[in-house]
Design an enzyme around this catalytic site. Structure first.
Site, short mmCIF file in Angstrom:
data_model
loop_
_atom_site.label_atom_id
_atom_site.label_comp_id
_atom_site.label_asym_id
_atom_site.label_seq_id
_atom_site.Cartn_x
_atom_site.Cartn_y
_atom_site.Cartn_z
N GLU A 61 62.06 7.41 52.44
CA GLU A 61 61.54 8.62 53.09
C GLU A 61 60.54 9.31 52.17
OE1 GLU A 61 65.70 10.05 53.20
OE2 GLU A 61 64.92 11.91 52.34
N LYS B 271 58.75 11.89 49.75
CA LYS B 271 59.23 12.90 48.81
C LYS B 271 58.35 14.14 48.99
CE LYS B 271 60.40 13.84 44.01
NZ LYS B 271 59.59 15.04 43.82
N ASP C 167 56.67 17.57 48.50
CA ASP C 167 56.29 18.33 47.32
C ASP C 167 56.39 19.82 47.61
OD1 ASP C 167 55.49 18.91 44.80
OD2 ASP C 167 53.37 18.49 45.12
N TYR D 117 66.92 16.87 54.03
CA TYR D 117 67.05 15.43 53.83
C TYR D 117 68.40 15.05 53.25
CZ TYR D 117 65.34 17.33 49.46
OH TYR D 117 65.15 18.13 48.36
N LYS E 34 56.03 6.55 43.04
CA LYS E 34 54.76 7.24 43.30
C LYS E 34 53.62 6.24 43.22
CE LYS E 34 56.24 11.63 41.41
NZ LYS E 34 55.82 12.95 41.06
N CYS F 238 22.52 40.80 45.57
CA CYS F 238 23.48 40.17 46.48
C CYS F 238 22.77 39.06 47.26
CB CYS F 238 24.04 41.21 47.44
SG CYS F 238 24.93 40.48 48.83
N CYS G 245 22.32 40.20 51.11
CA CYS G 245 21.49 41.32 51.58
C CYS G 245 20.43 41.73 50.57
CB CYS G 245 22.39 42.52 51.90
SG CYS G 245 23.14 43.25 50.44
N CYS H 226 28.81 43.33 45.54
CA CYS H 226 27.62 43.87 46.19
C CYS H 226 27.87 45.34 46.47
CB CYS H 226 27.37 43.10 47.49
SG CYS H 226 26.22 43.94 48.58
N CYS I 157 25.29 45.53 53.96
CA CYS I 157 25.28 44.09 53.69
C CYS I 157 25.84 43.31 54.90
CB CYS I 157 26.11 43.79 52.45
SG CYS I 157 26.27 42.04 52.11
S1 IVH Z 1 67.10 13.44 47.67
C1 IVH Z 1 70.17 13.85 43.94
N1 IVH Z 1 65.01 13.32 49.20
O1 IVH Z 1 62.86 15.93 44.75
C2 IVH Z 1 68.88 14.36 44.44
N2 IVH Z 1 64.93 14.72 47.31
O2 IVH Z 1 63.10 15.09 41.88
C3 IVH Z 1 68.77 14.05 45.87
N3 IVH Z 1 62.84 15.96 47.10
O3 IVH Z 1 65.22 18.22 43.69
C4 IVH Z 1 67.49 14.46 46.34
N4 IVH Z 1 61.90 15.16 48.92
O4 IVH Z 1 64.12 18.76 45.86
C5 IVH Z 1 65.55 13.85 48.10
N5 IVH Z 1 63.28 13.13 50.70
C6 IVH Z 1 63.81 13.65 49.59
C7 IVH Z 1 63.11 14.58 48.80
C8 IVH Z 1 63.71 15.10 47.66
C9 IVH Z 1 61.76 15.99 47.88
C10 IVH Z 1 62.99 16.74 45.87
C11 IVH Z 1 64.33 17.38 45.74
C12 IVH Z 1 64.82 17.07 44.37
C13 IVH Z 1 63.62 16.48 43.72
C14 IVH Z 1 64.06 15.40 42.79
#
Ligand code: IVH
Length: 812
Positions: free
Chosen positions: A137, A139, A141, A249, A345, A445, A448, A469, A475
């Protein structure tokens, strides 16, 4: 509107909004436009501002945020919130070696993918299994959160913190509309803790930054940062205004529910009405996973198609988890990370891009602030082609020593708003010169040609010096931005007057200042040419009519919306509504004794500091001086105390809770001195006076949410009702309190002035006692109402009810 009508409409609105929230945030299948949704929501808020007794704890408006907090409570996680191991980054070859971009990326990525294979091999050895199923799945951010449901009800929201203990951010998370306040389960488990990520969708983040910039504030560097910053705010009302969302998740502590596989968790969360990610894959084994990875995640290393381009939020990798949760306890964990999951990554996801800075242009904002923008040789970064990037301000350019002609490293901060990270000094051509904004714009400016000056401007983070300005009234760029600000949703919500339309309205001279809109003829607007002379493109009849309707609606919007729309420096949405709730109309804001009091308090504090006889910096040198200063200081202190008392009495300030809070003397005002001064200065200025005059001529009279009663024992006070009163229904009592100039709140906090307790009061009474809030019984409450002048006298009214309609015997 009568209370009965209001109640009916309120129920309808609540039902509709809940349904649309689910359709939008969870199903991702909205049924109405954002605009229509906002209109419904605004109607709900306006209605509840007028009839506070309609507010219930699970009204969608409660997502708008409650009272500000002093600090966050610390909460210990029952199940620690761990982090994740990354696939060991393998050495990757330098960039230039492979001419074919996709092939090069694939080769780089291959090393880490091999590591993923050995991770799988190891696991299978440990578990003595031939084959392991995985879930892959995205990750996300964002910022990790944990949300607790007891019997299906949202009860607690916590940050990750250090993994063991986090902050109680329940009030902030309640404002996030994608987090349901109640789960959709017939027979909900005793306890379900769900874990996920709060985030800002990229388009929302961009819009937020545009909004901050147009308000003259500092934009956030990226969406994650904006999310983290927002969740840390102590005022949930501010949080509610930021476009936060969440996805879930995983699970934490659970009672009364069990899951066997991770796939089952994801499916169940979705079924319960919680938002989950739109894409995730159940993989038979590691080979299958890698196949999906190549096809779906990195799209054979052709960036246009990769997973990041399909998701509305930022991701920085994929998480791979063993699907069978019964195996999890058997897999040894690392220090702070579990053994059953790992992050991968793709290397090219972290790569920044290089390009050449061709020119620097300068944009003019609503308040005249000049912002430098980098014009770049177009370059493909993380899913899209970039040709412009923000340079923030002149100081930022100096700090990074960015010069025209430089090769620069570009990163999509938040993957959307690109920014110049640094200069590749080794590639600097000969003859470049340090950037000087004043010189660059020829001292004028760019919009204007007016004079510019370096002035302090307030940003999200405080004060900063910027070129501005000076031609405020003339303006065209500032006029356009003011018009956009005035018509934006949170202001007067006049759809259709943005961007090019605003520009053309100003350019054509049809509109010079926002209020001109109300005198604009529909025909003229319909004929407005948005194209060029050679290729005309008119605004059109239908659009013009829509604008006309929106303008009609705007005429009766409440005072807070108007006050915000005027774009007074330092007056954001919350401040505008705060001020509005203490005033009747714009005239009373313009000569507000409350705002004058706030300003005076600050002056007194400054004057007092100058004569403070105990000053360490500037102690008195003679005994005579000491005596004189002591006297002066005391006089100032007394005046400040008197003003503070008045403000507190009016409900516009509260006594400081801690010493040092609120300064000299200790009191914390609803609106700070910067905003208060700004408002008074605006209305005293020719521009402000003109606004008041024109509104009069236009017969527009925005009204405050309530008509404030000045003076009296309940003026400005916040009351909470609990239990049954013998003389009045709850609504009647609320109405009386409002007439006496007080507020009715739904729950008890330290800002509550009185709790009125009738027969069989609820837990609010306990809370009042715990917080030391004074409690009134019915007789004491009646006495105050009489004193406030809204009841004739206690003898006459005993046992009588007023009908709420025509017959209201005890009411003046
Ligand atoms: S599972 C035991 N699934 O990544 C940790 N984490 O570096 C289980 N995160 O603190 C986390 N997307 O906040 C999981 N699909 C995902 C995620 C995810 C982002 C974050 C999460 C965690 C950090 C770990």
């Amino acid at each position: 509107m009568t209370l009965d009508q209001a109640r009916k409409r309120h129920a309808e609105l609540v039902r509709e909004i809940r349904m649309h929230d689910h359709a939008y945030y969870v199903e991702a299948r909205p049924k109405i436009s954002d605009r229509e949704y906002d209109r419904l929501f605004q109607e709900l808020l306006d209605l509840e501002r007028q009839f506070p007794e309609l507010v219930t704890p699970d009204s969608p408006s409660q997502r708008v945020g409650g009272q500000p907090l002093e600090g966050f409570r610390r909460i210990r996680h029952r199940v620690p919130m761990l982090s994740l191991e990354k696939v060991r980054p393998a050495d990757h070859p330098t960039r230039a070696e492979e001419p074919d971009d996709a092939l090069r990326k694939q080769r780089q990525d291959q090393n880490t993918l091999n590591e993923l294979r050995s991770w799988d091999l190891n696991l299978r050895k440990q578990l003595r299994l031939d084959r392991l199923e995985y879930v892959m799945e995205p990750k996300v951010d964002g910022v990790s959160i944990s949300v607790h449901y007891e019997k299906g009800r949202f009860v607690l929201g916590v940050t990750r913190g250090d993994g063991t203990t986090g902050d109680d951010i329940t009030a902030n998370l309640r404002t996030i509309r994608s987090i349901p306040l109640a789960l959709q389960i017939q027979d909900p488990p005793a306890h379900l803790e769900v874990r996920g990520e709060a985030y800002m969708a990229l388009k929302d983040f961009e819009a937020l930054n545009r909004q901050l910039e147009s308000a003259g504030e500092e934009p956030f560097p990226n969406a994650r940062n904006a999310t983290a910053g927002t969740l840390k705010l102590l005022d949930p009302r501010l949080v509610a205004q930021r476009p936060l969302r969440a996805v879930f998740y995983g699970i934490g502590h659970c009672e009364g529910i069990e899951f066997r596989t991770h796939a089952e968790v994801l499916q169940s969360l979705r079924r319960f009405g919680l938002p989950t990610q739109p894409e995730w894959w159940l993989c038979r084994d590691m080979d299958h996973l890698l196949e999906i990875y190549r096809r779906e995640v990195v799209a054979d290393y052709r960036e246009e198609k990769d997973l990041r381009a399909r998701l509305p939020y930022e991701i920085d990798g994929v998480v791979i988890k063993v699907n069978d949760m019964t195996l999890w306890p058997r897999i040894p964990a690392k220090a702070r990370a579990p053994g059953y999951a790992i992050v991968h990554k793709p290397i090219h996801w972290i790569e920044p891009a290089e390009t050449v800075l061709k020119a620097i242009t300068v944009q003019v904002g609503r308040t005249g602030v000049l912002t430098p923008v980098a014009e770049l040789e177009p370059v493909f970064v993380q899913g899209s082609t970039i040709s412009r990037a923000t340079l923030h301000n002149e100081d930022e350019i100096r700090r990074k020593d960015i010069r025209i002609g430089d090769t620069v490293v570009i990163r999509k901060a938040g993957m959307v708003i690109p920014e110049v990270v640094e200069v590749v000094k080794s590639k600097r051509p000969a003859g470049t010169r340090p950037f000087d904004l004043f010189e660059h714009v020829g001292g004028r400016c760019p919009a204007c040609g007016g004079p510019i000056a370096r002035e302090p401007v307030s940003t999200g983070e405080g004060q900063e010096v910027a070129w501005r300005c000076q031609n405020v009234a003339g303006c065209p760029a500032q006029k356009v931005r003011r018009l956009e600000f005035f018509t934006q949703r949170k202001a007067l919500d006049i759809e259709g007057i943005g961007g090019i339309v605003a520009e053309k309205l100003i350019e054509s001279g049809l509109v010079d200042e926002p209020l001109d809109l109300f005198e604009l003829k529909t025909e003229d607007l319909a004929r407005l040419n948005l194209g060029t002379e050679e290729a005309p493109r008119v605004f059109g009849e239908k659009n013009a009519r829509k604008v006309r309707e929106a303008l009609e609606r705007a005429r009766t919007l409440p005072l807070g919306r108007w006050l915000f729309a005027l774009g007074i420096p330092n007056v954001g949405e919350v401040t505008a509504h705060d001020i509005a709730s203490f005033h009747e109309d714009l005239e009373s804001v313009a000569r507000s004794p409350l705002l004058q009091g706030v300003v005076r308090l600050e002056e007194l504090a400054r004057e007092a500091e100058a004569v403070n006889p105990h000053s360490r910096k500037n102690p008195p040198r003679t005994e005579a001086e000491r005596r004189r200063r002591t006297e002066q200081y005391e006089a100032l202190r007394q005046e400040a105390e008197r003003i503070g008392r008045e403000l507190i009495e009016a409900g516009f300030a509260r006594p400081a809770a801690r010493s040092g809070e609120g300064g000299f003397p200790a009191c914390v005002t609803k609106v700070g001195p910067v905003a208060a001064r700004s408002v008074l200065e605006f209305f005293a200025s020719p521009a402000g006076k003109r606004v008041l005059q024109r509104l009069k001529t236009l017969k527009i009279h925005p009204r405050g949410a309530r008509t404030a009663v000045s003076g009296g024992p309940l003026a400005g006070k916040t009351l909470v009702l609990t239990g049954t009163l013998s003389s009045w229904t709850r609504e009647e009592a609320s109405e009386l309190i409002r007439q006496a100039g007080g507020h009715v709140a739904g729950s008890v906090s330290k800002n509550t002035d009185y709790v009125v307790a009738g027969e069989s009061p609820g837990s609010k009474l306990d809370k009042a006692r715990a917080l030391g809030v004074p409690v009134l019984d019915e007789a004491a409450f009646r006495k105050l109402l009489v004193e406030a002048g809204v009841l004739k006298d206690s003898a006459q009214t005993t046992g009588q009810r007023y009908g709420g309609g025509s017959a209201q015997p005890e009411l003046f």
